[in-house]
Enzyme design. Structure first.
Site, PDB file in Angstrom:
ATOM      1  N   VAL A 160     -14.171  -2.814 -17.001  1.00 48.55           N
ATOM      2  CA  VAL A 160     -12.954  -2.040 -17.263  1.00 48.55           C
ATOM      3  C   VAL A 160     -11.886  -2.842 -17.976  1.00 48.55           C
ATOM      4  CG1 VAL A 160     -13.343  -0.480 -15.309  1.00 48.55           C
ATOM      5  CG2 VAL A 160     -11.959  -2.558 -14.977  1.00 48.55           C
ATOM      6  N   SER A 200      -2.223   1.453  -3.537  1.00 49.52           N
ATOM      7  CA  SER A 200      -2.329   0.787  -2.236  1.00 49.52           C
ATOM      8  C   SER A 200      -0.980   0.794  -1.544  1.00 49.52           C
ATOM      9  CB  SER A 200      -2.795  -0.659  -2.406  1.00 49.52           C
ATOM     10  OG  SER A 200      -2.724  -1.359  -1.173  1.00 49.52           O
ATOM     11  N   TYR A 224      -1.824  -8.811  -5.968  1.00 48.82           N
ATOM     12  CA  TYR A 224      -2.436  -7.522  -5.649  1.00 48.82           C
ATOM     13  C   TYR A 224      -1.360  -6.442  -5.532  1.00 48.82           C
ATOM     14  CZ  TYR A 224      -5.312  -4.033  -3.264  1.00 48.82           C
ATOM     15  OH  TYR A 224      -5.983  -2.897  -2.909  1.00 48.82           O
ATOM     16  N   SER A 228       0.012  -5.446  -8.931  1.00 47.55           N
ATOM     17  CA  SER A 228      -0.959  -4.650  -9.692  1.00 47.55           C
ATOM     18  C   SER A 228      -0.986  -3.203  -9.214  1.00 47.55           C
ATOM     19  CB  SER A 228      -2.353  -5.272  -9.591  1.00 47.55           C
ATOM     20  OG  SER A 228      -2.923  -5.099  -8.307  1.00 47.55           O
ATOM     21  N   LYS A 229      -0.896  -2.994  -7.910  1.00 46.92           N
ATOM     22  CA  LYS A 229      -0.966  -1.638  -7.374  1.00 46.92           C
ATOM     23  C   LYS A 229       0.364  -0.888  -7.540  1.00 46.92           C
ATOM     24  CE  LYS A 229      -5.244  -1.645  -6.161  1.00 46.92           C
ATOM     25  NZ  LYS A 229      -6.210  -0.743  -6.846  1.00 46.92           N
TER      26      LYS A 229
END
Length: 247
Positions: free
Chosen positions: A54, A132, A158, A161-162
């Protein structure tokens, strides 16, 4: 969903498998894509497995174009592909930051971008992104109480990114709102999977419903948002977190 064609990225993971199976059970033809097709993935009626990176625009375009060429349509995109990252912000390396952002955020965008024109032209589409709770609550760990929690739970890369996935969802929802295409996100809390085997018990104890979530529960929320009956829901980030975060 009979007659619909769906692309699910991250299809070899726990949530990806559950989403693929749930959509197939509802009658959709599912293309389950992942960076590598694991030998342990069981074949299932209505699901085919393809390799997809991706983070590479040309690979994403190839995958999408191939689906449209073979099936003459692509109705549903579910972006599950992602990686987790743990540890403190002070210690995270630049390479790790780039890896997480490339897969979780850039990868989701490239897949969304690749299907937009086709879905707009056919006058129907459902895009569901995986966000998330970590993109909302500043992280589950409480390092002021126990620094070890941070070592075994999702970190700032993380979370960023979410959070990016959440706001991307809102932007794309507005761009596509008058085209019959909806764009929504599902924001899971802690879900029992291979990615969360080291999740601290002290954080599990904070989940109000008393347990971690299951991949099937996340999949049910995805199927709801991918349904043809949810045309008036777009730009939404649906929490599936057992009450650990409410907004």
């Amino acid at each position: 969903m009979a007659g619909r064609v769906a692309l699910v990225t991250g299809g070899s993971g726990g949530i990806g498998r559950a989403v693929s199976q749930a959509l197939a059970t509802c009658g959709a033809r599912v293309v389950s894509a992942d960076i590598s097709i694991k030998d342990s993935v069981e074949t299932a009626p209505g699901i085919e497995y393809v390799a997809l990176d991706v983070t590479t625009r040309s690979d994403v375009r190839r995958c999408v174009d191939d689906i449209i060429r073979r099936y003459e349509r692509l109705d549903i995109l579910v972006n599950v592909a992602g990686v987790v990252s743990t540890g403190s912000a002070e210690q995270i390396q630049e390479e790790e930051w780039d890896r997480v952002i490339d897969i979780n955020l850039k990868g989701t965008f490239l897949c969304c971008q690749a299907v937009m024109a086709h879905m707009r032209s056919q006058g129907f589409g459902r895009i569901v992104n995986l966000g998330s709770v970590i993109g909302k609550n500043g992280g589950n760990p409480r390092p002021w109480l126990d620094p070890r929690e941070q070592d075994r739970a999702s970190n700032v890369a993380y979370g960023v990114s979410k959070a990016g996935v959440h706001i991307m969802t809102a932007f794309l929802a507005k761009e596509l709102a008058n085209s019959g295409v909806t764009v929504n996100a599902v924001a899971p809390g802690p879900v029992a999977s291979a990615m969360t085997t080291n999740f601290p018990q002290s954080l599990k104890d904070l989940i109000p419903v008393g347990r971690m979530g299951a991949a099937d529960e996340v999949a049910s929320a995805v199927v709801f948002l991918a349904s043809p009956h949810t045309a008036f829901i777009t730009g939404e980030t649906l929490d599936v977190n057992g009450g650990i975060w409410c907004d």
